[in-house]
Write an enzyme that holds these catalytic residues in place. Structure first.
Site, PDB file in Angstrom:
ATOM      1  N   LYS A   1       0.825  -1.212   0.000  1.00  0.00           N
ATOM      2  CA  LYS A   1       0.000   0.000   0.000  1.00  0.00           C
ATOM      3  C   LYS A   1       0.852   1.253   0.000  1.00  0.00           C
ATOM      4  CE  LYS A   1      -0.665  -0.057   5.037  1.00  0.00           C
ATOM      5  NZ  LYS A   1      -1.676  -0.159   6.111  1.00  0.00           N
ATOM      6  N   ARG A   2       2.118   1.133   0.360  1.00  0.00           N
ATOM      7  CA  ARG A   2       3.009   2.298   0.339  1.00  0.00           C
ATOM      8  C   ARG A   2       3.507   2.602  -1.069  1.00  0.00           C
ATOM      9  NH1 ARG A   2       4.122  -0.469   4.981  1.00  0.00           N
ATOM     10  NH2 ARG A   2       3.953   0.709   6.935  1.00  0.00           N
TER      11      ARG A   2
END
Length: 471
Positions: A241-242
């Site tokens: 998700k980063r």
């Protein structure tokens, strides 16, 4: 997968953020098994991390799952249960393991272990195994792993992994404050909910021998395990998700149809055979076999997902397509006001758009020329189209179009004739006209678009383009 025991699977997300596409894939595989086997799908919210959990994330999980077709309206659905509600029976299980001599209290700190082993990488050394410590604040409860032998895991995807017991440290099952850790809480919850098959991501595989030992220590038959392949990006890195776009909600917000997303996610690690890919969910369920899931990593191919979605969009009944476009025809997506929007104009071009858009969000840019007072000019398109004697070409088109019958076929013939006088084939000839009227080099069929836009607005935009070229 044949068993006389009714199949009960579970999906156990934590409410700590948006709904990850990897979680969505896990949920769908569990759902498919439950539906196929006439079993039950249990939704359990693992909400024990109070510092990160938010009620709105629970609502988001339920909403995202509903978009995938997994809802409490289906008799195969059970829950949601909340892990926090099971704290009492989790503590009881920990106390029972201690009373049976299968767990012991430990007051060692990390610094203590490091001082004894001299190695940061070495696990716990069993120092407190035979000290006979009683429960006290700050003392963790550790599970006593077997000194020898092997733990055999039955995994429907990965064969039967074998773990040497002497490689497993005595792991913590309850913290110093008495609260159970994930490993124990997970097992106790699965036991309480009568889970028969645990289907989850491969990142949990290292926990499996420990959890299987806990099942056995609590006097229960372990479940059948199935660890799904990790999902990776185009660089073959695990989706993060980063770094990557991973939220299911983001894809739906871009106009990926839920049915297309379901179909695509079902193929991440599994294939229905016969080189068929685009299939309704009921058919995917009929063919699905968890044993046929590949253990190798699954590539999340954005281009393939988009292509899938385009196929699903084109298959929609026209009325459903127009309804599906509705969110992108108003603020905040649309740059026009409600007063500028013309439903009849949209209805006229919707069939043209349906054959071209691959994401519903693309509808906005495809039809904005109809509703804005002036087209939103894409400068790159302008620079590429307005070359040579573009002004002269547009002036001649303007003169010819002023008297032409305003029907798509006639408009096409008119532009073709003007282009030929300038030594241009239709493709080259229409480029300046398209950019002048729609603002872009690519879009809906030009002449059908002009017919809907109307003579007056079309000629006004051609005049504006000629003026800009002169300036």
């Amino acid at each position: 997968m044949n068993s006389s025991t009714p199949v009960r699977v579970r999906f156990a997300p934590s409410p700590t953020g948006m709904f990850h596409v990897g979680g969505a894939r896990s949920a769908l595989f569990n759902w498919a098994v439950a539906k196929q086997q006439g079993g039950i799908f249990v939704l359990r919210i693992e909400d024990t991390d109070a510092s990160r959990n938010k009620p709105e994330w629970v609502d988001g999980i339920l909403s995202a799952m509903a978009s995938l077709g997994i809802t409490s309206d289906d008799p195969a659905f059970e829950g949601p249960y909340y892990q926090s509600a099971n704290a009492g029976i989790q503590r009881e299980a920990a106390a029972r393991l201690h009373a049976d001599g299968k767990a012991y209290y430990c007051d060692c700190t990390r610094e203590d272990v490091l001082a004894r082993t001299g190695n940061q990488q070495t696990g716990y050394d069993g120092h407190c195994r035979d000290r006979g410590l009683d429960h006290a604040a700050g003392r963790a409860l550790r599970f006593r792993t077997p000194d020898d032998g092997e733990t055999h895991v039955v995994d429907l995807i990965r064969g039967n992994p074998v773990f040497a017991n002497d490689t497993l440290e005595d792991f913590v099952i309850a913290r110093g404050d008495g609260s159970p850790v994930f490993l124990l809480a997970n097992v106790v919850d699965d036991l309480d909910e009568h889970i028969t098959h645990v289907i989850r991501g491969e990142e949990h595989l290292p926990n499996t021998p420990k959890q299987q030992l806990l099942w056995e220590a609590l006097g229960a038959t372990p479940p059948v395990w199935a660890h799904l392949p990790v999902i990776v990006n185009e660089k073959r890195q695990k989706l993060s998700k980063r770094r990557d776009k991973v939220a299911l909600e983001d894809y739906l917000a871009d106009g990926v149809l839920p049915a297309a997303m379901v179909n695509y996610l079902m193929l991440l690690g599994w294939a229905p055979g016969n080189d068929e890919e685009i299939l309704p969910f009921d058919e995917l369920v009929r063919r699905f076999r968890i044993e046929d899931v590949n253990s190798s990593s699954a590539f999340f191919d954005l281009k393939k997902l988009t292509a899938f979605n385009g196929e699903y969009i084109r298959a929609l009944p026209p009325g459903e397509f127009k309804d599906a476009c509705a969110p992108w025809l108003t603020a905040p997506h649309a740059p026009w006001t409600p007063e500028q929007f013309d439903q009849q104009a949209f209805d006229a071009v919707a069939p043209l758009a349906q054959t071209r858009v691959a994401l519903l969000a693309e509808i906005t840019d495809n039809v904005d020329f109809l509703f804005l007072d002036e087209p939103a000019i894409d400068e790159d398109s302008w620079n590429k189209a307005m070359k040579g004697d573009a002004a002269g070409l547009l002036a001649d088109m303007r003169a010819a179009l002023a008297d032409a019958a305003w029907q798509a076929e006639t408009l096409k013939e008119t532009v073709t004739t003007v282009g030929e006088k300038h030594g241009l084939k239709l493709g080259k000839a229409q480029a300046p006209l398209r950019v002048a009227v729609t603002g872009r080099r690519i879009g809906l069929p030009l002449f059908e678009s002009l017919e809907v836009l109307g003579r007056e607005r079309t000629l006004a935009r051609v005049d504006a383009a000629i003026e800009r070229l002169a300036a």
